[in-house]
Design an enzyme around this catalytic site. Structure first.
Site, PDB file in Angstrom:
ATOM      1  N   ALA A 151       1.075  -1.246  -0.114  1.00  0.00           N
ATOM      2  CA  ALA A 151      -0.006  -0.181   0.152  1.00  0.00           C
ATOM      3  C   ALA A 151       1.001   1.116  -0.072  1.00  0.00           C
ATOM      4  O   ALA A 151       2.446   0.699   0.391  1.00  0.00           O
ATOM      5  CB  ALA A 151      -0.687  -0.235   0.864  1.00  0.00           C
ATOM      6  N   PRO A 152       0.359   2.275  -0.150  1.00  0.00           N
ATOM      7  CA  PRO A 152       0.947   3.650  -0.780  1.00  0.00           C
ATOM      8  C   PRO A 152       0.770   4.372   0.473  1.00  0.00           C
ATOM      9  O   PRO A 152       0.144   3.837   1.805  1.00  0.00           O
ATOM     10  CB  PRO A 152       0.642   3.918  -1.711  1.00  0.00           C
ATOM     11  CG  PRO A 152      -0.442   3.741  -2.035  1.00  0.00           C
ATOM     12  CD  PRO A 152      -1.219   2.349  -1.238  1.00  0.00           C
ATOM     13  N   TRP A 153       1.847   5.825   0.283  1.00  0.00           N
ATOM     14  CA  TRP A 153       1.353   6.489   1.186  1.00  0.00           C
ATOM     15  C   TRP A 153       0.381   7.792   1.715  1.00  0.00           C
ATOM     16  O   TRP A 153       0.589   8.385   2.744  1.00  0.00           O
ATOM     17  CB  TRP A 153       2.964   6.937   2.203  1.00  0.00           C
ATOM     18  CG  TRP A 153       4.045   7.479   0.946  1.00  0.00           C
ATOM     19  CD1 TRP A 153       5.130   7.210   0.495  1.00  0.00           C
ATOM     20  CD2 TRP A 153       4.131   9.035   0.364  1.00  0.00           C
ATOM     21  NE1 TRP A 153       5.456   7.811  -0.536  1.00  0.00           N
ATOM     22  CE2 TRP A 153       4.384   8.724  -0.540  1.00  0.00           C
ATOM     23  CE3 TRP A 153       2.676   9.997   0.089  1.00  0.00           C
ATOM     24  CZ2 TRP A 153       5.119  10.168  -1.882  1.00  0.00           C
ATOM     25  CZ3 TRP A 153       2.777  10.973  -0.403  1.00  0.00           C
ATOM     26  CH2 TRP A 153       3.976  10.837  -1.324  1.00  0.00           C
ATOM     27  N   LYS A 177       1.257  -4.582   3.577  1.00  0.00           N
ATOM     28  CA  LYS A 177       3.222  -3.995   3.853  1.00  0.00           C
ATOM     29  C   LYS A 177       2.752  -2.534   3.313  1.00  0.00           C
ATOM     30  O   LYS A 177       2.038  -2.219   2.495  1.00  0.00           O
ATOM     31  CB  LYS A 177       4.240  -4.566   2.885  1.00  0.00           C
ATOM     32  CG  LYS A 177       5.665  -3.143   3.391  1.00  0.00           C
ATOM     33  CD  LYS A 177       6.401  -3.742   2.959  1.00  0.00           C
ATOM     34  CE  LYS A 177       6.722  -2.445   1.864  1.00  0.00           C
ATOM     35  NZ  LYS A 177       7.145  -1.183   2.684  1.00  0.00           N
ATOM     36  N   PRO A 178       2.078  -2.282   4.478  1.00  0.00           N
ATOM     37  CA  PRO A 178       1.869  -0.422   4.250  1.00  0.00           C
ATOM     38  C   PRO A 178       3.636   0.144   3.839  1.00  0.00           C
ATOM     39  O   PRO A 178       4.144  -0.375   3.758  1.00  0.00           O
ATOM     40  CB  PRO A 178       1.982  -0.100   6.198  1.00  0.00           C
ATOM     41  CG  PRO A 178       2.476  -1.135   6.683  1.00  0.00           C
ATOM     42  CD  PRO A 178       2.567  -2.086   5.944  1.00  0.00           C
ATOM     43  N   SER A 234       4.368   4.358  -6.859  1.00  0.00           N
ATOM     44  CA  SER A 234       4.499   5.296  -8.104  1.00  0.00           C
ATOM     45  C   SER A 234       4.684   3.902  -9.613  1.00  0.00           C
ATOM     46  O   SER A 234       4.658   2.749  -9.236  1.00  0.00           O
ATOM     47  CB  SER A 234       5.798   4.984  -8.127  1.00  0.00           C
ATOM     48  OG  SER A 234       7.193   4.413  -7.941  1.00  0.00           O
ATOM     49  N   GLU A 255      -2.023  -0.731  -9.482  1.00  0.00           N
ATOM     50  CA  GLU A 255      -2.275   0.916  -9.974  1.00  0.00           C
ATOM     51  C   GLU A 255      -1.735   2.271  -8.873  1.00  0.00           C
ATOM     52  O   GLU A 255      -0.886   1.719  -7.913  1.00  0.00           O
ATOM     53  CB  GLU A 255      -3.437   0.964  -8.298  1.00  0.00           C
ATOM     54  CG  GLU A 255      -4.907   1.890  -8.484  1.00  0.00           C
ATOM     55  CD  GLU A 255      -4.297   3.767  -7.898  1.00  0.00           C
ATOM     56  OE1 GLU A 255      -3.771   4.064  -9.206  1.00  0.00           O
ATOM     57  OE2 GLU A 255      -4.425   4.000  -7.200  1.00  0.00           O
ATOM     58  N   CYS A 289      -3.329   9.907  -7.004  1.00  0.00           N
ATOM     59  CA  CYS A 289      -3.288  10.189  -8.488  1.00  0.00           C
ATOM     60  C   CYS A 289      -4.496   9.919  -9.730  1.00  0.00           C
ATOM     61  O   CYS A 289      -4.476  10.199 -10.983  1.00  0.00           O
ATOM     62  CB  CYS A 289      -2.118   8.468  -9.036  1.00  0.00           C
ATOM     63  SG  CYS A 289      -3.428   7.409  -7.775  1.00  0.00           S
ATOM     64  N   GLU A 385       4.426  13.559 -13.009  1.00  0.00           N
ATOM     65  CA  GLU A 385       3.576  13.420 -12.080  1.00  0.00           C
ATOM     66  C   GLU A 385       4.251  14.325 -11.228  1.00  0.00           C
ATOM     67  O   GLU A 385       5.536  13.996 -10.819  1.00  0.00           O
ATOM     68  CB  GLU A 385       3.231  11.978 -11.459  1.00  0.00           C
ATOM     69  CG  GLU A 385       1.858  12.074 -10.527  1.00  0.00           C
ATOM     70  CD  GLU A 385       1.449  10.961 -10.493  1.00  0.00           C
ATOM     71  OE1 GLU A 385       0.217  10.548  -9.364  1.00  0.00           O
ATOM     72  OE2 GLU A 385       1.746   9.661 -10.367  1.00  0.00           O
TER      73      GLU A 385
END
Length: 481
Positions: A151-153, A177-178, A234, A255, A289, A385
């Site tokens: 997962a992302p931040w 995993k965060p 990313s 994603e 995003c 981005e």
């Protein structure tokens, strides 16, 4: 160091440190100061988590849909009941405004968990029947197995939900995993979910959390146990995951980034468009995003639109977690602040900063709401981005040029069209090469509708029945009659 919080991995129903004792410092983005440590997981930790998930899988795979639904409904109820505690962890993770996090994230998270609880009982396939003389065919929808999820931040707790809820609903087990900068809320979710698994006498290994860095994630994805790897992150990270997963032909769900075009035609209501676009561009410091950060405006209203958008930016505030009069908090980490600053410092001479363009305050990672005009299609800030509170504006002459500019990037996640002309809106929705097209709005998401893009924005869907199906495999069973 004794005042620091200590976060731990959650493996097979137990909170544990990294096997070799390594840790990471966790920084409060509002101050730039370390407030906690988390495990820096290595191969031994990944092995333990995968073994836990693998041991739980046969039992969970064979659990009835009603059992899966019951687990998820209890998780949703617990998240709702402990909302304040979860938000406290999340705002320390991210620096987001507390009131907005409570109102804008907890409700959707609970709704999404409940949606997948319902989906658990609605797996569908082609009707059983005789498609060949003397033979009956049926379709089985089965879980894929152990899922390695990263997962992302930017939305740590909500993206955790997007990962584990459909996977568990379909009968898979999870190692999640965060991000290395935002583990706190995910570890709290592990405590909540672990308690419910114990209460329902279900295998503890259905849900595991390991903390760590990029290397920890690579070890998860390359591990032989998972049948599927899922990441939100990313493009670079997605490419690395796809490469790693290819070594043993794992299923991959990606994603990735976005560069959402926001196409404003001459008949749009400028005031309404500016209000919607400024919120959708600056919310969460633009760290989304799907954020409305690349605006294309018809030349006839360009100047008036830019003036109004710059005014809206000047009136938008960033600030601390307990300030209820702010739209967003800091950027998540020092590297992200450096990235945003770099884009502004490297602007070409023909660009003009209409608002913002500077850091705010002398501590933490706050950045002012920024509007940049005068840009060309091949400019770095148009093609890449930024992931910050920066809205760019370009002008276009007609519908064809708007489509050319909108589609002329490597990302293809989300987009929006602002016009009163229904036929034009329908034409644009067909021609825009993005996984989502909003019309006269930007950024609303609902559990029933899919979220996911094309091109370098990745593949696979989150949310909806489509996202649920991504966590299943299809088996044909044929029997002679």
């Amino acid at each position: 160091m004794s005042d620091l919080r200590t976060l731990r991995n959650y493996i097979n129903g137990e909170f544990v440190d990294a096997a070799d004792g390594r840790t990471l410092d966790i920084v409060d983005p509002t101050t730039g100061e370390v407030y906690a440590t988390s495990p820096l997981s290595g191969a031994a930790d990944v092995d333990a988590a995968m073994a836990s998930a693998a041991a739980a899988f046969p039992v969970w795979r064979d659990a009835t849909p009603s059992t899966r639904q019951k687990l998820l409904l209890k998780i949703a109820d617990a998240v709702e009941a402990r909302a304040d505690e979860i938000v406290d962890a999340e705002v320390r993770n991210t620096g987001k405004p507390r009131a907005l996090t409570l109102s804008e994230e907890i409700g959707p998270m609970v709704d999404q968990i409940r949606f997948f609880a319902g989906a658990a009982r609605l797996l569908e396939g082609k009707a059983a029947g005789e498609y060949m003389d003397g033979m009956t065919s049926i379709i089985r929808r089965e879980p894929v197995g152990v899922c390695a999820q990263v997962a992302p931040w930017n939305y740590p707790m909500m993206m955790a939900v997007w990962k584990f809820a459909p996977a568990i609903a379909a009968g898979n087990t999870v190692v999640l995993k965060p991000s290395d900068t935002t583990p706190a809320s995910t570890v709290l979710l592990a405590e909540i979910i672990g308690g419910i698994l114990k209460e329902l006498e279900l295998p503890a290994g259905v849900f595991n959390v390991i903390c760590g860095d990029r290397e920890s994630g690579r070890l998860m994805v390359e591990h032989r146990t998972p049948a599927m790897a899922s990441i939100t992150g990313s493009v670079r990270a997605g490419i690395q995951v796809a490469e790693s997963a290819s070594k043993d032909v794992k299923r991959v769900h990606l994603e990735l980034g976005g560069k959402a075009p926001v196409v404003v035609f001459e008949d749009a209501d400028i005031a309404e468009a500016v209000e919607g676009i400024s919120v959708a561009g600056f919310f969460n410091a633009g760290q989304d995003c799907t954020a409305a950060t690349r605006v294309l405006v018809h030349e006839s209203i360009h100047d008036a639109f830019v003036e109004a958008l710059a005014k809206a930016a000047a009136e938008t505030r960033t600030g601390g977690v307990d300030d209820e009069d702010v739209l967003y908090g800091p950027l998540n980490n020092a590297n992200q602040l450096k990235q945003v600053v770099g884009f502004i410092e490297r602007l070409p001479a023909h660009a003009k900063v209409e608002a913002g363009g500077h850091q705010v305050g002398d501590k933490g990672y706050f950045y002012a709401p920024t509007v940049v005009s005068g840009l060309r299609q091949d400019d770095e800030i148009i093609q890449n981005e930024v992931f910050g509170p920066v809205i760019t504006v370009q002008k276009f002459t007609d519908e064809d040029q708007a489509v050319e500019y909108a589609n002329g990037v490597e990302y293809a996640l989300a987009s929006s069209v602002w016009t009163k002309d229904h036929a034009r809106a329908m034409r644009m929705s067909r021609r825009l090469d993005f996984g989502c097209v909003w019309i006269n709005t930007h950024i609303p998401l609902v559990a029933e509708m899919p979220h996911g893009g094309f091109k370098k924005s990745g593949y696979g869907k989150d949310l909806s029945s489509y996202g649920f199906e991504d966590y299943t495999r299809v088996k044909h069973v044929m029997t002679a009659i």
